[in-house]
Structure formats: C-alpha cells, structure tokens
Design a protein around this motif. Structure first.
Motif, short mmCIF file in Angstrom:
data_model
loop_
_atom_site.label_atom_id
_atom_site.label_comp_id
_atom_site.label_asym_id
_atom_site.label_seq_id
_atom_site.Cartn_x
_atom_site.Cartn_y
_atom_site.Cartn_z
N ARG A 174 0.85 -1.21 0.00
CA ARG A 174 0.00 0.00 0.00
C ARG A 174 0.88 1.25 0.00
N GLU A 175 1.88 1.24 0.88
CA GLU A 175 2.79 2.39 0.94
C GLU A 175 3.55 2.53 -0.37
N TRP A 176 3.95 1.40 -0.94
CA TRP A 176 4.66 1.42 -2.21
C TRP A 176 3.77 1.98 -3.31
N LEU A 177 2.50 1.58 -3.34
CA LEU A 177 1.57 2.08 -4.35
C LEU A 177 1.36 3.58 -4.19
N HIS A 178 1.25 4.03 -2.94
CA HIS A 178 1.09 5.47 -2.70
C HIS A 178 2.29 6.23 -3.26
N ALA A 179 3.50 5.74 -2.99
CA ALA A 179 4.71 6.41 -3.50
C ALA A 179 4.75 6.36 -5.02
N LEU A 180 4.35 5.22 -5.60
CA LEU A 180 4.32 5.09 -7.06
C LEU A 180 3.34 6.10 -7.67
N HIS A 181 2.20 6.23 -7.04
CA HIS A 181 1.20 7.18 -7.56
C HIS A 181 1.69 8.62 -7.45
N GLU A 182 2.41 8.93 -6.39
CA GLU A 182 2.96 10.28 -6.24
C GLU A 182 3.91 10.59 -7.40
N THR A 184 3.89 8.99 -10.55
CA THR A 184 3.29 8.88 -11.89
C THR A 184 2.05 9.74 -12.09
N ARG A 185 1.28 9.94 -11.00
CA ARG A 185 0.01 10.68 -11.07
C ARG A 185 -0.94 10.08 -12.10
N LEU A 186 -0.88 8.75 -12.25
CA LEU A 186 -1.79 8.07 -13.17
C LEU A 186 -3.18 7.99 -12.55
N THR A 187 -4.19 8.27 -13.35
CA THR A 187 -5.56 8.04 -12.91
C THR A 187 -5.72 6.54 -12.65
N THR A 188 -6.13 6.18 -11.44
CA THR A 188 -6.11 4.78 -11.02
C THR A 188 -7.45 4.37 -10.43
N LEU A 189 -7.93 3.18 -10.83
CA LEU A 189 -9.11 2.57 -10.22
C LEU A 189 -8.65 1.34 -9.46
N LEU A 190 -9.02 1.27 -8.18
CA LEU A 190 -8.62 0.16 -7.33
C LEU A 190 -9.85 -0.56 -6.81
N VAL A 191 -10.00 -1.84 -7.16
CA VAL A 191 -11.08 -2.67 -6.62
C VAL A 191 -10.62 -3.26 -5.29
N THR A 192 -11.43 -3.10 -4.26
CA THR A 192 -11.09 -3.67 -2.96
C THR A 192 -12.35 -3.87 -2.12
N ALA A 198 -9.12 1.21 1.19
CA ALA A 198 -9.75 2.25 0.37
C ALA A 198 -9.62 3.63 1.01
N LEU A 199 -9.89 3.72 2.30
CA LEU A 199 -9.87 5.02 2.98
C LEU A 199 -8.45 5.55 3.14
N GLU A 200 -7.48 4.63 3.19
CA GLU A 200 -6.10 5.03 3.45
C GLU A 200 -5.40 5.58 2.21
N ILE A 201 -5.62 4.99 1.05
CA ILE A 201 -4.81 5.38 -0.11
C ILE A 201 -5.60 6.08 -1.22
N SER A 202 -6.91 6.20 -1.08
CA SER A 202 -7.72 6.79 -2.15
C SER A 202 -7.98 8.27 -1.91
N GLN A 203 -8.20 8.98 -3.01
CA GLN A 203 -8.71 10.35 -2.92
C GLN A 203 -10.21 10.38 -3.20
N HIS A 204 -10.73 9.30 -3.79
CA HIS A 204 -12.15 9.22 -4.14
C HIS A 204 -12.59 7.77 -3.93
N VAL A 205 -13.80 7.58 -3.40
CA VAL A 205 -14.30 6.24 -3.12
C VAL A 205 -15.70 6.09 -3.70
N VAL A 206 -15.94 4.97 -4.39
CA VAL A 206 -17.27 4.62 -4.89
C VAL A 206 -17.69 3.35 -4.16
N VAL A 207 -18.71 3.45 -3.31
CA VAL A 207 -19.19 2.30 -2.55
C VAL A 207 -20.29 1.61 -3.37
N LEU A 208 -20.12 0.30 -3.61
CA LEU A 208 -21.07 -0.45 -4.41
C LEU A 208 -21.82 -1.46 -3.54
N SER A 209 -23.08 -1.68 -3.87
CA SER A 209 -23.90 -2.67 -3.20
C SER A 209 -24.86 -3.27 -4.21
#
Length: 355
Positions: A174-182, A184-192, A198-209
């Motif tokens: 998770r920490e590695w992904l955060h550093a990688l995103h810093e 590259t600044r790639l628009t990223t979608l993470l399924v979890t 989700a709350l720790e590494i995301s800037q935006h969250v879509v909750v599905l049900s």
C-alpha cells in the motif's frame, strides 16, 4: 485522464439479477479511486467493463472524454493488474515486463530500455533474470505492476492487487503504491473489499452494493457522512441501536442522541455507532445524561494495542467498544461489571432496520 461511467449495466444470466446495474460515476483525473464493497457487489465486473474485458449491455465508458465502450482493450490505453498476478511462469521477470511491448511491436532497443526503467521503478532491477516461481508474493505483484506500466497506460486498473498477500506485505505494498502514484500521477481505479485500504490510499471512493452505487465521494465524506444505512453499516463496523423519536431526539431506552431534522414524533429510528465513538467510564450514581447509559460488560477481547469491549445496554441492544489498552487498564473493569457508556457520535436514520 478522467474516467466517466454512464448508466453502465451488465447481466450474465437472462432474467437474473444484473451484476452491474445503471452505474454512473466519475473518477477524478490523477487520483486513486477505490471501488469498494462486499463480495458480489459488482466491483470486478465493473472494472472489467472499463478495461474492455467485458462488453456492457447498456451504458457508456468515456476515457479522457472519448467514448471507449466498444473499443478493443489494446486501444483503450489501460494497464491492468490482477490479484492472481497473471504472470507467465515460463518467462523471466524481464520477459514478463516486456510482453506487452512485444505485442505492440515496440522496437527492441526501446523495449529493453523501457523494461529496465520499469524494473528500477518497482525496485526489482536485480531480479530481472529470475522466474515468477523464484519470487515472493510481493515481488510477483510488483512485476505485474511493472508489466502494466511498461505500455505507458493512460489509466491504471487494479483488481484487488493485494488480496492474496499476508497482512505485513499488503501494508508495505500500500505504501509502495502510494509512493508510485505520487511519482506517476496516473488516474487509477482500485477494486477492494478492504475499507481501511480504500480510505487510506484513495482520494475518491465509490461504494457499491448489489451492482449499484450506494455512495461516491471523498474518504471523509464516506466515513463521516454515510448516505444510507448500508454505507453506515459497511464502513467502520458500527453497532445498531433501535428506538423512536421523542421530543426531537432519537431515544433508545435510557440513551438518546439528536434525531434527523425531518424526523416526526414517534417514528422508528436506528442509530449506527462506531466502536471508537463510545467513551467508557466507571458507573457512578447520578452521573448519567441523555447521551449516556449504564451497560454491562459481557465480554472482553484484547486485540494488540486496544481492547474490544462487548457491552449490553439496558434496552437489550449490544454494542462493541474499542478502548486503547492504556485507557482500559486505567478503567479497571472486568466481565460482568457495569460501566457508563457515553455516545460521542452517531449516524441516525429514520425507519425500521433489519440485518
């Protein structure tokens, strides 16, 4: 590079419930957006629709404003990382990373330079000659990231990439992904399905049900202002207290909290109370207030640096309280003791609630 999903729907069985139903949301440019929800919520199907690995029955996918709904995977400019790594066992690390470049007929010199660049980025340049079976799970997942990034994707799609790893490696990645995103600044979608992730590494969250969007927003919006009972129960491990509106408050036995402004006298209500939103103190005669109640300690469960206290209130409701170990030691209570529970925060909804 933004991603816009408009009324996306996918049904696998005619007459059955859709896996994805009329889903709409926008993933902000340059941010990590988590698709969060329980198993069966439609997260992975939605990611596959965006990647082009599935074709929707209805709706559109727009990548950077371009309708990509019917576009082949190779033309969408997406990099995909799966939970299972999906590495070729018979190819070395270096060959795995080069695979997408070879398919795209990138010249050999450029391909080799790109592979070495990616291996340095994921800190595996010394393991390029090994095979996947000679790597740890965390290393294999970083190879999968390197392969996805080698094609210079416009967006990065991650399908529970840390789900198969143990807790320590998952937290490190998770920490590695955060550093990688810093970087590259790639628009990223993470399924979890891991809300902490989700709350720790995301800037935006879509909750599905059940294939639908229950709520979308920033992590603080999702956590502090849940839009529905489902979101309130799914995020934060809340206990549910039931009661009725009395004089503008949600009364649950001896305990009451502020009711929603639109609630009418006598209406049923239910309050979601998270484990850290209750403060415990020794029961003292005459010390109760509207937001406090005396409860009985049913069970204690030490968990690392805190203690879970399972408390039964006079109403019969059970709540779980998380108390830091130092506070619990100072409290000096045991199973069977009475304690005063002070509810510091609760999310209240009008209506009946059933699990």
């Amino acid at each position: 590079m933004s991603i816009v999903v408009e009324q996306l729907a996918r049904r696998f069985n005619r007459g059955g419930s859709p896996a994805v139903s009329k889903v709409s949301f926008q993933a902000p440019e340059g941010a990590i957006t988590s698709l969060l929800g329980p198993s069966g919520a439609g997260k992975s199907t939605l990611l596959r629709l965006i990647a082009g690995l599935e074709i929707p029955d209805e709706g559109r996918v727009l990548i950077d404003g371009v309708d990509s709904t019917q576009m082949p995977v190779q033309q969408r400019g997406v990099g995909v990382v799966f939970q299972s790594y999906a590495l070729f066992k018979h190819l070395t690390v270096r060959q795995n990373v080069a695979f997408g470049l070879e398919v795209r007929r990138v010249p050999k010199a450029e391909r080799e330079a790109r592979v070495e660049e990616m291996l340095r980025m994921v800190q595996l340049e010394h393991l390029g000659g090994r095979y996947p079976g000679q790597l740890s799970g965390g290393q294999r997942q970083r190879v999968a990231f390197a392969r996805a990034l080698a094609i210079r994707p416009r967006v990065l799609l991650l399908d529970e990439p840390f789900g198969a790893l143990d807790t320590r490696v998952r937290e490190e990645l998770r920490e590695w992904l955060h550093a990688l995103h810093e970087r590259t600044r790639l628009t990223t979608l993470l399924v979890t399905h891991d809300q902490q992730e989700a709350l720790e590494i995301s800037q935006h969250v879509v909750v599905l049900s059940e294939g639908r969007v229950a709520q979308a927003g920033s992590p603080s919006d999702i956590y502090d202002r849940p839009a529905s009972p489902f979101v309130a129960s799914f995020i934060g491990g809340a206990s549910v207290l039931r009661g009725h509106v009395q004089a503008g408050r949600a009364a649950m036995g001896a305990l009451s909290v502020t009711a929603p402004a639109a609630a009418r006298e006598g209406e049923p209500v239910h309050a979601f109370v998270r484990p850290h939103d209750i403060k415990l103190a020794k029961a003292v005669a005459g010390a109760a207030s509207a937001s406090t109640a005396t409860g009985r300690v049913e069970r204690l469960k030490p968990v690392g640096g805190y203690v879970k206290v399972f408390l039964r209130l006079p109403s019969g409701d059970e709540v779980t309280v998380e108390v830091p170990r130092s506070e619990f030691d100072a409290l000096g209570v045991a199973e069977g003791d009475s304690v005063r529970a002070d509810v510091r925060s609760a999310t209240v909804f009008v209506g009946d609630y059933s699990i």
